[in-house]
Motif scaffolding. Sequence first.
Motif, PDB file in Angstrom:
ATOM      1  N   GLN A  59      11.568  -9.191  -3.123  1.00 29.91           N
ATOM      2  CA  GLN A  59      10.975  -9.331  -4.451  1.00 29.91           C
ATOM      3  C   GLN A  59      11.532 -10.553  -5.174  1.00 29.91           C
ATOM      4  OE1 GLN A  59      11.851  -5.453  -5.954  1.00 29.91           O
ATOM      5  NE2 GLN A  59      10.276  -4.493  -4.709  1.00 29.91           N
ATOM      6  N   GLU A  62       9.798 -13.567  -3.718  1.00 31.52           N
ATOM      7  CA  GLU A  62       8.433 -13.661  -4.239  1.00 31.52           C
ATOM      8  C   GLU A  62       8.453 -14.145  -5.694  1.00 31.52           C
ATOM      9  OE1 GLU A  62       4.279 -13.538  -4.479  1.00 31.52           O
ATOM     10  OE2 GLU A  62       5.665 -13.694  -2.793  1.00 31.52           O
ATOM     11  N   ALA A  63       9.397 -13.682  -6.470  1.00 31.56           N
ATOM     12  CA  ALA A  63       9.511 -14.121  -7.861  1.00 31.56           C
ATOM     13  C   ALA A  63       9.813 -15.620  -7.922  1.00 31.56           C
ATOM     14  CB  ALA A  63      10.595 -13.336  -8.584  1.00 31.56           C
ATOM     15  N   LEU A  66       6.630 -17.386  -7.302  1.00 29.36           N
ATOM     16  CA  LEU A  66       5.774 -17.314  -8.479  1.00 29.36           C
ATOM     17  C   LEU A  66       6.253 -18.249  -9.582  1.00 29.36           C
ATOM     18  CD1 LEU A  66       5.190 -13.464  -8.525  1.00 29.36           C
ATOM     19  CD2 LEU A  66       3.428 -15.215  -8.167  1.00 29.36           C
ATOM     20  N   GLU A  71       3.919 -18.889 -12.673  1.00 27.91           N
ATOM     21  CA  GLU A  71       3.379 -17.557 -12.975  1.00 27.91           C
ATOM     22  C   GLU A  71       4.528 -16.686 -13.466  1.00 27.91           C
ATOM     23  OE1 GLU A  71       0.460 -15.937 -10.193  1.00 27.91           O
ATOM     24  OE2 GLU A  71       0.589 -17.854  -9.105  1.00 27.91           O
ATOM     25  N   ARG A  72       4.955 -16.987 -14.679  1.00 24.94           N
ATOM     26  CA  ARG A  72       6.163 -16.393 -15.226  1.00 24.94           C
ATOM     27  C   ARG A  72       6.059 -14.883 -15.455  1.00 24.94           C
ATOM     28  NH1 ARG A  72       9.117 -20.405 -15.950  1.00 24.94           N
ATOM     29  NH2 ARG A  72      10.577 -20.342 -17.652  1.00 24.94           N
ATOM     30  N   ASP A  73       4.915 -14.425 -15.928  1.00 28.30           N
ATOM     31  CA  ASP A  73       4.768 -13.000 -16.207  1.00 28.30           C
ATOM     32  C   ASP A  73       4.858 -12.172 -14.928  1.00 28.30           C
ATOM     33  OD1 ASP A  73       4.510 -13.525 -18.896  1.00 28.30           O
ATOM     34  OD2 ASP A  73       2.315 -13.491 -18.871  1.00 28.30           O
ATOM     35  N   LYS A  74       4.161 -12.624 -13.882  1.00 28.99           N
ATOM     36  CA  LYS A  74       4.234 -11.922 -12.599  1.00 28.99           C
ATOM     37  C   LYS A  74       5.649 -11.989 -12.035  1.00 28.99           C
ATOM     38  CE  LYS A  74      -0.543 -12.582 -11.111  1.00 28.99           C
ATOM     39  NZ  LYS A  74      -1.401 -13.214 -10.084  1.00 28.99           N
ATOM     40  N   ALA A  75       6.272 -13.151 -12.148  1.00 27.50           N
ATOM     41  CA  ALA A  75       7.636 -13.323 -11.653  1.00 27.50           C
ATOM     42  C   ALA A  75       8.583 -12.369 -12.368  1.00 27.50           C
ATOM     43  CB  ALA A  75       8.096 -14.763 -11.830  1.00 27.50           C
ATOM     44  N   LEU A  77       7.946  -9.460 -13.590  1.00 27.44           N
ATOM     45  CA  LEU A  77       7.763  -8.097 -13.063  1.00 27.44           C
ATOM     46  C   LEU A  77       8.459  -7.928 -11.716  1.00 27.44           C
ATOM     47  CD1 LEU A  77       4.006  -7.467 -13.968  1.00 27.44           C
ATOM     48  CD2 LEU A  77       6.033  -6.482 -15.055  1.00 27.44           C
ATOM     49  N   PHE A  78       8.318  -8.924 -10.847  1.00 27.11           N
ATOM     50  CA  PHE A  78       8.987  -8.856  -9.548  1.00 27.11           C
ATOM     51  C   PHE A  78      10.506  -8.830  -9.722  1.00 27.11           C
ATOM     52  CE2 PHE A  78       4.931  -9.845  -7.676  1.00 27.11           C
ATOM     53  CZ  PHE A  78       5.015  -9.313  -6.401  1.00 27.11           C
TER      54      PHE A  78
END
Length: 118
Positions: A59, A62-63, A66, A71-75, A77-78
Amino acid sequence: MRKAIVGAGLLLGLAGCAGAQRVPTEQLVDSQVSIRQAEEAGAESVPDAAQHLQWAKEQTREAQRLLEHNERDKAALFLKRAEADAELALALAREAPARAEADRILQQVQQLQQGTVQ
C-alpha cells in the motif's frame, strides 16, 4: 472591514490548501516508520503479522506511485491503510512472544494439576 474579512478568509483557505498538500507526505513518513517498527519487532517471523506487514509495504508503494501522479487524495487513503496494517503487524509481532509464554505457563499449570511435573 469587509476587505479584511475576505482577506482573512483567503489566507485561511490558502493555509488549508498548503496543509492539505503536506498531509500525504507526512502520512508517507508515518507509514514508513510504522513499517520499520514492525520489522524491528520481528513481524516477518510471525505469519499473521508478516501478511499485514506485506500489505502495508504494498500500500505504501502504491501511495508513492499515486503521489508521483499527483493523486493525493487516493494516496492519502492508501497511506492510512498502510499505517493501520503496519500497526497491526507490530501488535501481532509483540503479542506472539507473550502468547507463547502464556501457553508455556498454562501447560506447566496443567501438568501440576495432573501431578506430572517434569
